[in-house]
Design a protein around this motif. Structure first.
Motif, PDB file in Angstrom:
ATOM      1  N   PHE A 189       0.828  -1.201   0.000  1.00  0.00           N
ATOM      2  CA  PHE A 189       0.000   0.000   0.000  1.00  0.00           C
ATOM      3  C   PHE A 189       0.868   1.259   0.000  1.00  0.00           C
ATOM      4  N   GLN A 190       1.951   1.226   0.763  1.00  0.00           N
ATOM      5  CA  GLN A 190       2.847   2.379   0.818  1.00  0.00           C
ATOM      6  C   GLN A 190       3.444   2.668  -0.554  1.00  0.00           C
ATOM      7  N   ALA A 191       3.862   1.613  -1.247  1.00  0.00           N
ATOM      8  CA  ALA A 191       4.443   1.788  -2.574  1.00  0.00           C
ATOM      9  C   ALA A 191       3.412   2.340  -3.557  1.00  0.00           C
ATOM     10  N   ALA A 192       2.178   1.846  -3.491  1.00  0.00           N
ATOM     11  CA  ALA A 192       1.123   2.316  -4.394  1.00  0.00           C
ATOM     12  C   ALA A 192       0.776   3.780  -4.127  1.00  0.00           C
ATOM     13  N   ASP A 193       0.711   4.159  -2.863  1.00  0.00           N
ATOM     14  CA  ASP A 193       0.431   5.552  -2.512  1.00  0.00           C
ATOM     15  C   ASP A 193       1.483   6.483  -3.105  1.00  0.00           C
ATOM     16  N   GLU A 194       2.732   6.064  -3.029  1.00  0.00           N
ATOM     17  CA  GLU A 194       3.835   6.928  -3.439  1.00  0.00           C
ATOM     18  C   GLU A 194       4.011   6.990  -4.952  1.00  0.00           C
ATOM     19  N   THR A 195       3.567   5.957  -5.655  1.00  0.00           N
ATOM     20  CA  THR A 195       3.791   5.901  -7.101  1.00  0.00           C
ATOM     21  C   THR A 195       2.536   6.182  -7.921  1.00  0.00           C
ATOM     22  N   GLY A 196       1.379   6.298  -7.280  1.00  0.00           N
ATOM     23  CA  GLY A 196       0.146   6.558  -8.013  1.00  0.00           C
ATOM     24  C   GLY A 196      -0.382   5.316  -8.685  1.00  0.00           C
ATOM     25  N   PHE A 197      -0.841   4.361  -7.896  1.00  0.00           N
ATOM     26  CA  PHE A 197      -1.279   3.076  -8.436  1.00  0.00           C
ATOM     27  C   PHE A 197      -2.514   2.639  -7.664  1.00  0.00           C
ATOM     28  N   TYR A 198      -3.465   2.011  -8.393  1.00  0.00           N
ATOM     29  CA  TYR A 198      -4.726   1.599  -7.780  1.00  0.00           C
ATOM     30  C   TYR A 198      -4.705   0.109  -7.455  1.00  0.00           C
ATOM     31  N   TYR A 199      -5.370  -0.240  -6.352  1.00  0.00           N
ATOM     32  CA  TYR A 199      -5.512  -1.645  -5.955  1.00  0.00           C
ATOM     33  C   TYR A 199      -6.990  -1.992  -5.805  1.00  0.00           C
ATOM     34  N   GLN A 200      -7.326  -3.224  -6.171  1.00  0.00           N
ATOM     35  CA  GLN A 200      -8.599  -3.826  -5.786  1.00  0.00           C
ATOM     36  C   GLN A 200      -8.269  -4.992  -4.859  1.00  0.00           C
ATOM     37  N   VAL A 201      -8.537  -4.814  -3.581  1.00  0.00           N
ATOM     38  CA  VAL A 201      -8.184  -5.813  -2.573  1.00  0.00           C
ATOM     39  C   VAL A 201      -9.438  -6.579  -2.166  1.00  0.00           C
ATOM     40  N   GLU A 202      -9.334  -7.896  -2.092  1.00  0.00           N
ATOM     41  CA  GLU A 202     -10.498  -8.733  -1.812  1.00  0.00           C
ATOM     42  C   GLU A 202     -10.316  -9.544  -0.532  1.00  0.00           C
ATOM     43  N   LEU A 203     -11.423  -9.965   0.026  1.00  0.00           N
ATOM     44  CA  LEU A 203     -11.407 -10.808   1.217  1.00  0.00           C
ATOM     45  C   LEU A 203     -10.952 -12.223   0.867  1.00  0.00           C
ATOM     46  N   PRO A 204     -10.441 -12.980   1.846  1.00  0.00           N
ATOM     47  CA  PRO A 204      -9.931 -14.335   1.572  1.00  0.00           C
ATOM     48  C   PRO A 204     -11.054 -15.351   1.417  1.00  0.00           C
ATOM     49  N   HIS A 205     -11.808 -15.193   0.327  1.00  0.00           N
ATOM     50  CA  HIS A 205     -12.964 -16.067   0.131  1.00  0.00           C
ATOM     51  C   HIS A 205     -13.253 -16.190  -1.359  1.00  0.00           C
ATOM     52  N   TRP A 206     -13.646 -17.377  -1.784  1.00  0.00           N
ATOM     53  CA  TRP A 206     -13.787 -17.639  -3.208  1.00  0.00           C
ATOM     54  C   TRP A 206     -15.126 -18.322  -3.517  1.00  0.00           C
ATOM     55  N   SER A 207     -16.007 -18.351  -2.553  1.00  0.00           N
ATOM     56  CA  SER A 207     -17.246 -19.101  -2.708  1.00  0.00           C
ATOM     57  C   SER A 207     -18.328 -18.243  -3.354  1.00  0.00           C
ATOM     58  N   LEU A 208     -19.185 -18.881  -4.150  1.00  0.00           N
ATOM     59  CA  LEU A 208     -20.333 -18.199  -4.718  1.00  0.00           C
ATOM     60  C   LEU A 208     -21.547 -18.274  -3.804  1.00  0.00           C
ATOM     61  N   ARG A 209     -21.354 -18.828  -2.601  1.00  0.00           N
ATOM     62  CA  ARG A 209     -22.474 -19.016  -1.671  1.00  0.00           C
ATOM     63  C   ARG A 209     -22.278 -18.180  -0.412  1.00  0.00           C
ATOM     64  N   PHE A 210     -21.714 -16.995  -0.587  1.00  0.00           N
ATOM     65  CA  PHE A 210     -21.489 -16.114   0.550  1.00  0.00           C
ATOM     66  C   PHE A 210     -22.818 -15.767   1.230  1.00  0.00           C
ATOM     67  N   GLY A 211     -22.799 -15.780   2.554  1.00  0.00           N
ATOM     68  CA  GLY A 211     -23.976 -15.419   3.329  1.00  0.00           C
ATOM     69  C   GLY A 211     -24.771 -16.596   3.833  1.00  0.00           C
ATOM     70  N   GLU A 212     -24.488 -17.798   3.324  1.00  0.00           N
ATOM     71  CA  GLU A 212     -25.268 -18.965   3.758  1.00  0.00           C
ATOM     72  C   GLU A 212     -24.792 -19.502   5.104  1.00  0.00           C
ATOM     73  N   ASP A 213     -23.527 -19.287   5.423  1.00  0.00           N
ATOM     74  CA  ASP A 213     -22.998 -19.765   6.693  1.00  0.00           C
ATOM     75  C   ASP A 213     -22.714 -18.563   7.592  1.00  0.00           C
TER      76      ASP A 213
END
Length: 226
Positions: A189-213
């Protein structure tokens, strides 16, 4: 749990070694109880204001905004007992974007210490499905980043290493990385802030059934806040 099984990226084996684990040092540091902690900066481009919040029992006395070179932009007193500051954007604070990665340091001063947080004056929004930064439409030209670092088996942990990676991406005309189901370390994040770069950060989850548990859902919501 049976709903998510191997679709949590702390465990999957799809791109390299397992995604979980601790890299670097773990340490405990003893300090006095009346310290100022968790300084957070919230720029609001629409209203032209900057809000800072912090925790702790320390008696904050003053605030400062400085350039990263140390030049004073603005300073003022903090109301006794307050843990929140909202001020108009000073004239000396310019907008942050990929072409002008202007950064500043917000300092909160007490009798014992100075607590600092670096920030850029920027605001990202979703306007009817259009991604905007500081009120202007932006276009993401990016690549997928699935924590693929076969030479080390773990992501880089130094800001200079991430700056080098970002430099390579920019050489291809990219301005964005999508971190598929994982969050890079602070240095990224520090490097991106200083160089002008965008991130899309995601949660550690890959399921298409989010919310069921319920337990999984609560964990992910808490992790997002963290």
């Amino acid at each position: 749990d049976p709903i998510n099984q191997d679709m949590a990226h702390a465990y999957t084996n799809h791109t390299q070694i397992k995604w979980n684990g601790i890299i670097g040092d773990m340490k405990f540091t003893a300090s006095e109880q009346d310290r100022i902690t968790n300084l957070q900066i919230y720029p609001d481009v629409t209203s032209g204001r900057i809000k800072a919040t912090f925790d702790g029992e320390g008696s904050a006395l003053r605030y400062e905004i400085r350039t990263v070179q140390g030049e004073l932009v603005v300073e003022g007193d903090i109301e006794e007992g307050s843990s929140e500051i909202t001020i108009p954007k000073p004239d000396g604070v310019a907008l942050w974007d990929e072409f002008h990665p202007n950064l500043y340091v917000f300092n909160v001063l007490s009798e014992k210490e100075t607590v600092a947080a670096k920030f850029g004056f920027a605001q990202i929004e979703n306007v009817d499905g259009t991604l905007t930064l500081n009120g202007k439409r932006i276009y993401l030209r990016g690549n997928l980043e699935c924590a693929i670092f076969p030479l080390t088996g773990h992501p880089p942990m130094k800001k200079e290493e991430w700056a080098s990676l970002i430099s390579q991406a920019k050489a291809y005309g990219l301005n964005h990385l999508r971190f598929h189901s994982w969050c890079p370390p602070k240095a990224a994040f520090q490097a991106a802030d200083e160089t002008g770069f965008y991130y899309q950060v995601e949660l550690p989850h890959w399921s298409l059934r989010f919310g069921e548990d319920e337990k999984t859902t609560n964990f992910l919501l808490e992790e997002a806040h963290r």
